[in-house]
Design a protein around this motif. Structure first.
Motif, PDB file in Angstrom:
ATOM      1  N   TYR A 148     -51.181 -39.019  39.001  1.00 51.22           N
ATOM      2  CA  TYR A 148     -49.622 -38.990  38.567  1.00 51.22           C
ATOM      3  C   TYR A 148     -50.650 -37.831  37.552  1.00 51.22           C
ATOM      4  O   TYR A 148     -49.708 -36.930  37.443  1.00 51.22           O
ATOM      5  N   TYR A 149     -51.647 -37.406  37.661  1.00 50.78           N
ATOM      6  CA  TYR A 149     -52.257 -36.329  37.104  1.00 50.78           C
ATOM      7  C   TYR A 149     -53.483 -35.755  37.727  1.00 50.78           C
ATOM      8  O   TYR A 149     -54.443 -36.935  37.012  1.00 50.78           O
ATOM      9  N   SER A 193     -48.476 -28.048  40.952  1.00 52.34           N
ATOM     10  CA  SER A 193     -49.598 -27.369  40.368  1.00 52.34           C
ATOM     11  C   SER A 193     -49.447 -25.847  40.331  1.00 52.34           C
ATOM     12  O   SER A 193     -48.844 -25.535  40.401  1.00 52.34           O
ATOM     13  N   HIS A 240     -54.740 -27.123  38.485  1.00 48.27           N
ATOM     14  CA  HIS A 240     -54.352 -28.446  37.928  1.00 48.27           C
ATOM     15  C   HIS A 240     -52.973 -29.244  38.924  1.00 48.27           C
ATOM     16  O   HIS A 240     -52.411 -28.195  39.296  1.00 48.27           O
ATOM     17  N   THR A 241     -52.903 -30.887  38.879  1.00 49.13           N
ATOM     18  CA  THR A 241     -51.541 -31.374  39.863  1.00 49.13           C
ATOM     19  C   THR A 241     -50.916 -32.231  39.145  1.00 49.13           C
ATOM     20  O   THR A 241     -51.467 -33.313  38.896  1.00 49.13           O
ATOM     21  N   THR A 242     -49.724 -32.778  39.539  1.00 47.51           N
ATOM     22  CA  THR A 242     -49.351 -33.605  39.311  1.00 47.51           C
ATOM     23  C   THR A 242     -48.647 -34.307  40.485  1.00 47.51           C
ATOM     24  O   THR A 242     -47.555 -35.119  40.880  1.00 47.51           O
ATOM     25  N   TYR A 275     -51.241 -34.785  43.765  1.00 47.24           N
ATOM     26  CA  TYR A 275     -52.528 -35.126  44.233  1.00 47.24           C
ATOM     27  C   TYR A 275     -52.174 -35.391  45.457  1.00 47.24           C
ATOM     28  O   TYR A 275     -51.459 -36.404  45.384  1.00 47.24           O
ATOM     29  N   TYR A 282     -49.227 -39.843  29.079  1.00 46.80           N
ATOM     30  CA  TYR A 282     -50.761 -38.908  29.137  1.00 46.80           C
ATOM     31  C   TYR A 282     -51.415 -39.390  27.448  1.00 46.80           C
ATOM     32  O   TYR A 282     -50.329 -39.413  26.616  1.00 46.80           O
ATOM     33  N   PRO A 293     -49.433 -31.948  30.762  1.00 49.73           N
ATOM     34  CA  PRO A 293     -49.869 -31.172  31.919  1.00 49.73           C
ATOM     35  C   PRO A 293     -48.771 -30.045  31.939  1.00 49.73           C
ATOM     36  O   PRO A 293     -47.129 -30.062  32.718  1.00 49.73           O
ATOM     37  N   PRO A 344     -43.896 -33.797  37.414  1.00 45.44           N
ATOM     38  CA  PRO A 344     -44.465 -34.655  37.916  1.00 45.44           C
ATOM     39  C   PRO A 344     -43.537 -35.388  39.596  1.00 45.44           C
ATOM     40  O   PRO A 344     -42.494 -35.496  39.456  1.00 45.44           O
TER      41      PRO A 344
END
Length: 266
Positions: free
Chosen positions: A11-12, A83, A95-97, A99, A193, A199, A204
């Protein structure tokens, strides 16, 4: 996590390169960097500031003198906030939520780093790292124990667990030798988190955007290399090293989870 899962628990995720400090990024280069990233599809641009407490040793004084510095960084994000990049004077993070696979993750960081290098002319890389957060949320009649390996089931004596943490630190045989930190957080509450990571600027994935309290675990894997002698900019070599770090995370993920868990997520 190198193959696409239809119900992947990630999720992250973030991947980061630290480079030689460039103190003029904000005054001299940021406009050109922002435009290059805009052409890559990252159109949102949000300057940010954070306070940092530092201690400076003063000759003749026993105790160092505290000082609060203001650090500027930039969020450069896709318009859907799935992202983006985080840029500061000495690092670039992707970074990305949302993926997908490592093949749609690692290359993006390298593409962004290439753009920064073209504009700034970086000298070296001092650290490479990847970090993944996986949400273990049992479905149906499953329990957390069905998803985690036996050694991670924790202490039991009848009462319900509010929170627990299992952490292991490894020196891995990747090239070069690296550090892998594997943590398993268990909680009965809202999926969130760890306190040292957030993030920033992202939203999300829908199935992880929940406000209800649930019994769950978070698998937090962090694999990084810090270079005693900083390495020159060589994108082929950087890609190889990041893939090696990712391989370590995959092995840790497989050691932490059960076959039942991986089959559920597949």
């Amino acid at each position: 996590m190198s193959m696409k899962m239809s119900n992947a628990p990630v999720y992250y995720a973030l991947v980061q390169a630290r480079f030689n400090p460039v103190t003029t990024i904000g005054t001299k280069y940021i406009n050109d960097i922002q435009d290059a990233f805009r052409l890559m599809g990252y159109t949102l641009f949000e300057p940010q500031e954070k306070k940092q407490l530092q201690f400076t040793a003063i000759p003749g004084q026993v105790a160092p003198e505290p000082k609060i510095d203001t650090l500027t960084f930039w969020l450069i994000t896709k318009s859907d906030r799935s992202s983006g990049f985080i840029l500061d004077q000495s690092s670039l993070t992707f970074h990305t939520t949302h993926y997908v696979t490592k093949n749609k993750f690692i290359p993006v960081l390298l593409d962004g780093l290439k753009e920064v290098h073209k504009i700034v002319n970086l000298e070296h890389i001092s650290r490479l790292g990847l970090r993944y957060l996986d949400a273990v949320i049992p479905t149906g009649k499953d329990s957390i124990e069905d998803y985690l390996s036996d050694g991670l089931h924790g202490i039991k004596f009848g009462d319900s667990v509010r929170y627990s943490l299992h952490e292991s630190v490894f020196e891995t045989n990747s090239d070069p030798k690296s550090t892998l930190i594997a943590r398993v957080h268990r909680a009965n509450g809202i999926l969130g988190y760890p306190p040292d990571i957030t993030p920033s600027g992202l939203v999300p994935m829908t199935r992880f955007n929940r406000e209800d309290k649930v019994t769950h675990a978070v698998i937090d894997t962090d694999h990084f290399s810090e270079y005693q002698y900083t390495i020159k900019i060589d994108f082929k070599k950087l890609k190889t090293q990041l893939e090696s770090l990712h391989e370590g995370i995959t092995k840790a993920f497989e050691a932490i989870t059960t076959e039942h868990a991986r089959a559920t997520w597949k």
